[in-house]
Design a protein around this motif. Structure first.
Motif, short mmCIF file in Angstrom:
data_model
loop_
_atom_site.label_atom_id
_atom_site.label_comp_id
_atom_site.label_asym_id
_atom_site.label_seq_id
_atom_site.Cartn_x
_atom_site.Cartn_y
_atom_site.Cartn_z
N THR A 11 0.86 -1.18 0.00
CA THR A 11 0.00 0.00 0.00
C THR A 11 0.90 1.23 0.00
OG1 THR A 11 -1.68 -1.16 1.26
CG2 THR A 11 -1.76 1.25 1.32
N ILE A 12 0.62 2.16 -0.92
CA ILE A 12 1.41 3.39 -0.98
C ILE A 12 0.55 4.55 -0.50
CG2 ILE A 12 2.56 5.04 -2.52
CD1 ILE A 12 4.16 2.49 -2.31
N HIS A 13 1.08 5.30 0.45
CA HIS A 13 0.45 6.57 0.83
C HIS A 13 1.34 7.67 0.30
CE1 HIS A 13 -2.49 4.52 3.27
NE2 HIS A 13 -1.53 3.89 3.91
N PHE A 14 0.91 8.31 -0.77
CA PHE A 14 1.76 9.25 -1.50
C PHE A 14 1.31 10.69 -1.24
CE2 PHE A 14 3.52 11.66 -4.92
CZ PHE A 14 4.65 10.98 -5.34
N MET A 171 3.51 -1.63 3.52
CA MET A 171 3.04 -0.26 3.32
C MET A 171 4.24 0.68 3.27
SD MET A 171 2.50 2.75 5.13
CE MET A 171 2.02 2.63 6.86
N SER A 172 4.20 1.65 2.36
CA SER A 172 5.26 2.66 2.31
C SER A 172 4.66 4.05 2.23
CB SER A 172 6.17 2.44 1.08
OG SER A 172 6.92 1.26 1.22
N VAL A 173 5.27 4.96 2.96
CA VAL A 173 4.88 6.36 2.91
C VAL A 173 5.84 7.08 1.95
CG1 VAL A 173 4.76 8.52 4.22
CG2 VAL A 173 3.91 6.38 5.24
N LEU A 174 5.27 7.71 0.94
CA LEU A 174 6.08 8.43 -0.05
C LEU A 174 5.68 9.91 -0.04
CD1 LEU A 174 6.53 5.47 -0.99
CD2 LEU A 174 6.38 6.28 -3.34
#
Ligand code: NZQ
Ligand code: ZN
Length: 384
Positions: A11-14, A171-174
């Motif tokens: 999951t990407i939170h961009f 999950m990664s925060v970008l």
């Protein structure tokens, strides 16, 4: 186009203000190993922000700091010990590709009954891993959304990539703002790395992967457009955002699935890093035009022609001629990005060419154009 299975569970939170999503770590428990590098996140204030969210969410944090650029197996081993000693349930990397790669192999090593270097040498041994999360601070490797990790044992002059579905981040925060502080040098190296990932996918002999090629060209055009802007204006959000998303898409399977081919410039570069601990993207920028000159021939010219026309807007009917000019455009772009152009500039001479080429040849079997050990020595020599 080849058959493939496409799965990106990350999951990407961009974008801005996404750090509160670290609350999602609670899905994996409460004991987290926080993995970061040499201090950039402390200088930028990101460390404090991360700790605030983690403690507000009741997480118990153990730290693995000081992960080196070109992360070493010793750091991985330290991380695995911390996991065992503290009952760690998940790993959170905050940093660039080195911190994320280290975190991934720590996560796998914590679930493996043996030395973590085994997992670097043989990816099939990664059967389980703790959940991996990431907050990305440098646009380059795509580690935030891929299954790979690259670890070095500098005592043996070895640097190898491993990979597994199990170490893909959950999950990664970008947040592109986190890359405003990246130095000009690392901005350029990161852009060259993304470019190389895209080119490794683009130069494929697989027929009928038209869509993948056009998507590669879109990523390449994005890099050529926004790389220089990010260099001139480090806090240009639009440029940083485009580079960041390009970095993730270049290596997460989107551009390669269905058109897979062995990479070859990366194995050549990993040998340079293994022997000389140089910056990955700089090595790629030096080798890429030399590899292109080697690879351009009557059979491959069609792809170089497309590259020149669709990425650099060149015109002309003759693929060889357009291809030659496209290689010059590639050199000119790296020059504009102030990247080194020769091995001499990064302190590398002929000393280890033979042994490096032998290893790189094994790592690139099945690439766009076949590369023997002698071919690779000649590419290294051309890069001197
Ligand atoms: O260590 P800190 O203090 O954080 O400083 C880092 C480091 O010195 C700094 N930096 C990162 N974010 C910053 C920042 N400085 C200021 N502001 C920020 N926001 O930049 C330096 C380089 O960081 P590093 O993580 O080493 O760079 P990168 O992301 O380029 O990662 C390189 C490593 O990834 C591997 C490379 O081989 C190399 O070991 N790769 C990983 C891949 C993958 N997992 O899929 C694929 C790639 O092809 C590549 O091989
Ligand atoms: Zn790379």
């Amino acid at each position: 186009m080849n058959n493939f299975t496409y799965s990106i569970p990350t999951t990407i939170h961009f974008g801005t203000d996404q750090l509160s999503h670290l609350s999602e770590l609670k899905n994996s428990g409460s004991k987290v190993l926080l993995v970061y590098g040499g201090g950039s996140i402390k200088r930028s204030g990101l460390y404090d922000d991360v700790m605030k969210v983690l403690t507000e969410n009741g997480m118990q944090v153990t730290e693995l700091s000081g992960v080196e650029p070109n992360p070493r197996i010793e750091s991985v081993r330290r991380g695995v010990e911390l996991c065992h000693a503290n009952g760690i349930e998940m790993v959170l990397a905050v940093g660039g590709g080195s911190s994320i790669d280290c975190a991934k192999v720590v996560a796998a090593g914590a679930c493996y009954d043996g030395d973590a270097w085994d997992l670097v040498l043989d990816r099939s041994k990664i059967q389980r891993a703790l959940p991996v999360y990431a907050v990305l601070t440098l646009s380059a490797t795509g580690s935030e959304m891929d299954e790979f990790a690259v670890i070095s044992d500098l005592q043996k002059n070895e640097k190898w990539g491993t990979g597994s579905q199990h170490i893909k981040p959950v999950m990664s925060v970008l947040n592109p703002e986190y890359t405003f502080t990246v130095s000009p040098r690392q901005t350029s190296a990161g852009t060259a790395d993304i470019m190389s990932h895209t080119l490794e996918n683009y130069f494929t002999p697989v027929k009928g992967a038209y869509l993948q090629a056009r998507m590669c060209e879109a990523v390449l055009k994005t890099l050529v457009h926004y790389g220089p802007i990010a260099l001139r204006e480090p806090d240009n959000y639009e440029a940083r955002a485009n580079l960041m998303w390009a970095g993730s898409l270049a290596i997460n399977g989107l551009l390669s699935d269905g058109a897979d081919v062995s990479w070859c410039v990366h194995p050549m570069e990993h040998e340079l890093s293994a022997f000389y601990d140089i910056t990955h993207g700089e090595g790629l920028a030096i080798l890429t035009p030399c590899w292109m000159e080697f690879a351009l021939n009557a059979e491959t010219a069609w792809r170089f022609g497309e590259y020149g026309r669709n990425v650099f807007g060149l015109t002309g009917e003759d693929d060889m001629e357009v291809g030659r000019r496209a290689i010059e455009c590639t050199r000119a772009f790296f020059k504009e990005m102030k990247l080194p152009a020769t091995l001499g500039e990064v302190g590398i001479d002929e000393t280890h060419f033979e042994v490096m080429a032998e290893k790189a040849a094994k790592g690139s079997v099945g690439s766009f154009v076949p590369l023997s050990k002698d071919d690779i020595v000649s590419i290294y020599k051309a890069a001197l």
